[in-house]
Design an enzyme around this catalytic site. Sequence first.
Site, PDB file in Angstrom:
ATOM      1  N   ASP A 131      69.104 109.226 -43.181  1.00 50.27           N
ATOM      2  CA  ASP A 131      68.448 108.179 -44.108  1.00 50.27           C
ATOM      3  C   ASP A 131      69.544 106.810 -43.850  1.00 50.27           C
ATOM      4  OD1 ASP A 131      68.222 106.181 -45.878  1.00 50.27           O
ATOM      5  OD2 ASP A 131      67.615 107.611 -47.492  1.00 50.27           O
ATOM      6  N   ASP A 154      57.380 102.659 -44.572  1.00 49.96           N
ATOM      7  CA  ASP A 154      56.241 103.271 -45.406  1.00 49.96           C
ATOM      8  C   ASP A 154      56.063 102.499 -46.365  1.00 49.96           C
ATOM      9  OD1 ASP A 154      56.399 106.095 -44.200  1.00 49.96           O
ATOM     10  OD2 ASP A 154      58.439 105.719 -44.986  1.00 49.96           O
ATOM     11  N   THR A 223      53.513  98.347 -32.420  1.00 48.12           N
ATOM     12  CA  THR A 223      54.061  99.776 -32.792  1.00 48.12           C
ATOM     13  C   THR A 223      52.985 100.631 -32.909  1.00 48.12           C
ATOM     14  OG1 THR A 223      54.162  99.720 -35.211  1.00 48.12           O
ATOM     15  CG2 THR A 223      55.971  98.615 -33.945  1.00 48.12           C
ATOM     16  N   GLU A 226      51.375  99.968 -36.177  1.00 49.43           N
ATOM     17  CA  GLU A 226      50.685  98.984 -36.171  1.00 49.43           C
ATOM     18  C   GLU A 226      49.401  98.927 -35.725  1.00 49.43           C
ATOM     19  OE1 GLU A 226      52.958  95.960 -33.847  1.00 49.43           O
ATOM     20  OE2 GLU A 226      51.630  94.120 -34.867  1.00 49.43           O
TER      21      GLU A 226
HETATM   22  C1  LIG Z   1      55.307 104.139 -41.458  1.00 47.98           C
HETATM   23  S1  LIG Z   1      56.548 104.867 -40.162  1.00 47.98           S
HETATM   24  C2  LIG Z   1      56.665 103.394 -39.021  1.00 47.98           C
HETATM   25  C3  LIG Z   1      57.497 103.979 -37.949  1.00 47.98           C
HETATM   26  C4  LIG Z   1      57.292 102.755 -36.540  1.00 47.98           C
HETATM   27  N1  LIG Z   1      58.330 101.819 -37.032  1.00 47.98           N
HETATM   28  C5  LIG Z   1      56.119 102.290 -35.965  1.00 47.98           C
HETATM   29  O1  LIG Z   1      55.935 101.247 -36.564  1.00 47.98           O
HETATM   30  O2  LIG Z   1      55.423 102.983 -35.422  1.00 47.98           O
HETATM   31  C6  LIG Z   1      58.072 104.498 -41.184  1.00 47.98           C
HETATM   32  C7  LIG Z   1      59.218 105.450 -40.666  1.00 47.98           C
HETATM   33  O3  LIG Z   1      60.337 105.277 -41.288  1.00 47.98           O
HETATM   34  C8  LIG Z   1      61.057 106.175 -41.467  1.00 47.98           C
HETATM   35  N2  LIG Z   1      61.950 105.967 -42.597  1.00 47.98           N
HETATM   36  C9  LIG Z   1      61.727 105.227 -43.792  1.00 47.98           C
HETATM   37  N3  LIG Z   1      63.023 105.203 -44.551  1.00 47.98           N
HETATM   38  C10 LIG Z   1      63.628 105.212 -43.721  1.00 47.98           C
HETATM   39  C11 LIG Z   1      65.189 105.631 -43.961  1.00 47.98           C
HETATM   40  N4  LIG Z   1      65.767 105.137 -45.102  1.00 47.98           N
HETATM   41  N5  LIG Z   1      66.021 106.104 -42.988  1.00 47.98           N
HETATM   42  C12 LIG Z   1      65.372 106.338 -41.804  1.00 47.98           C
HETATM   43  N6  LIG Z   1      64.028 106.550 -41.341  1.00 47.98           N
HETATM   44  C13 LIG Z   1      63.305 106.027 -42.540  1.00 47.98           C
HETATM   45  C14 LIG Z   1      59.952 107.345 -41.760  1.00 47.98           C
HETATM   46  O4  LIG Z   1      60.361 108.554 -41.613  1.00 47.98           O
HETATM   47  C15 LIG Z   1      58.839 106.883 -40.945  1.00 47.98           C
HETATM   48  O5  LIG Z   1      58.857 107.507 -39.738  1.00 47.98           O
END
Ligand SMILES: C[S@@+](CC[C@H](N)C(=O)[O-])C[C@H]1O[C@@H](n2cnc3c(N)ncnc32)[C@H](O)[C@@H]1O
Length: 245
Positions: A131, A154, A223, A226
């Site tokens: 995290d 997310d 991304t 995206e």
């Molecule tokens: C919807 S995905 C987007 C991934 C990438 N940024 C993209 O645009 O393709 C969001 C990612 O954020 C990660 N994530 C969410 N909150 C997080 C946190 N507090 N620390 C680390 N990773 C986190 C999730 O595990 C997920 O893989």
Amino acid sequence: MSLPSDAFRHVASRPHEPLRTFHPRRATLGRDREHALAHLWPRFGFSVHDDELGPPPVTATGALDTVALYGRDAPLVLEIGSGMGETTAAMAAADPDRDYLAVEAHLPGVANLLVLLDRDGLTNVRVAHGDALDLVRRAVPPDTLDAVHVFFPDPWPKARHHKRRLVQPAHVALLRSRLRVGGTLHCATDWADYAEQMLDVLTADPALVTDGFVPRPAHRPVTKFEQRGLHLGHEVRDVVARRVR
Ligand SMILES: C[S@@+](CC[C@H](N)C(=O)[O-])C[C@H]1O[C@@H](n2cnc3c(N)ncnc32)[C@H](O)[C@@H]1O
């Protein structure tokens, strides 16, 4: 040193832990990612959490020791939620004078970025599993980061889950406090109501200034998430906030 893949524990929400901003997910790794974790982790990775994977190098005050981590003293960019890491790898390759720290809770993404670092011979990227907010609170000192990237966090679309969204006032205040004055917090999403929330929260922070929604800056590649959003016909919004005091 190589680590067995079962050394990587799943980072899940437990009742006594703070609300997490990510979905707990079980991880399946293919052969390349297993190999990358076993062989590249000791060089490029560390764990945010107190587990057998090894914590980050820290100074006597408990701050992340970036000189030990990267072997140099350079401006640091933090990416929260790097997903599969393609964007991180591309941005870091185009920006060799800054160091990148990608923090991702989902293990296959961590492993995939290790594969990309090896493939591209990148030396200015390190990867943390866990995290990012925990890491920032504990080990990133105030006024240090050059930039924070939050790309397609997310969306937590249900109203009762909005409290899990990454871009909310308390988290933004934390991240802003870790930016140097002049540093930037760059957020992007393809969820319309989350985009409005991002703009509202960043604009409301008294130490941040934004130009409203801006077109995707050329240095930010499209991304993986995206692409998914664009395919669904979603409109993508970027907001870049600068810390001014
Ligand atoms: C919807 S995905 C987007 C991934 C990438 N940024 C993209 O645009 O393709 C969001 C990612 O954020 C990660 N994530 C969410 N909150 C997080 C946190 N507090 N620390 C680390 N990773 C986190 C999730 O595990 C997920 O893989």
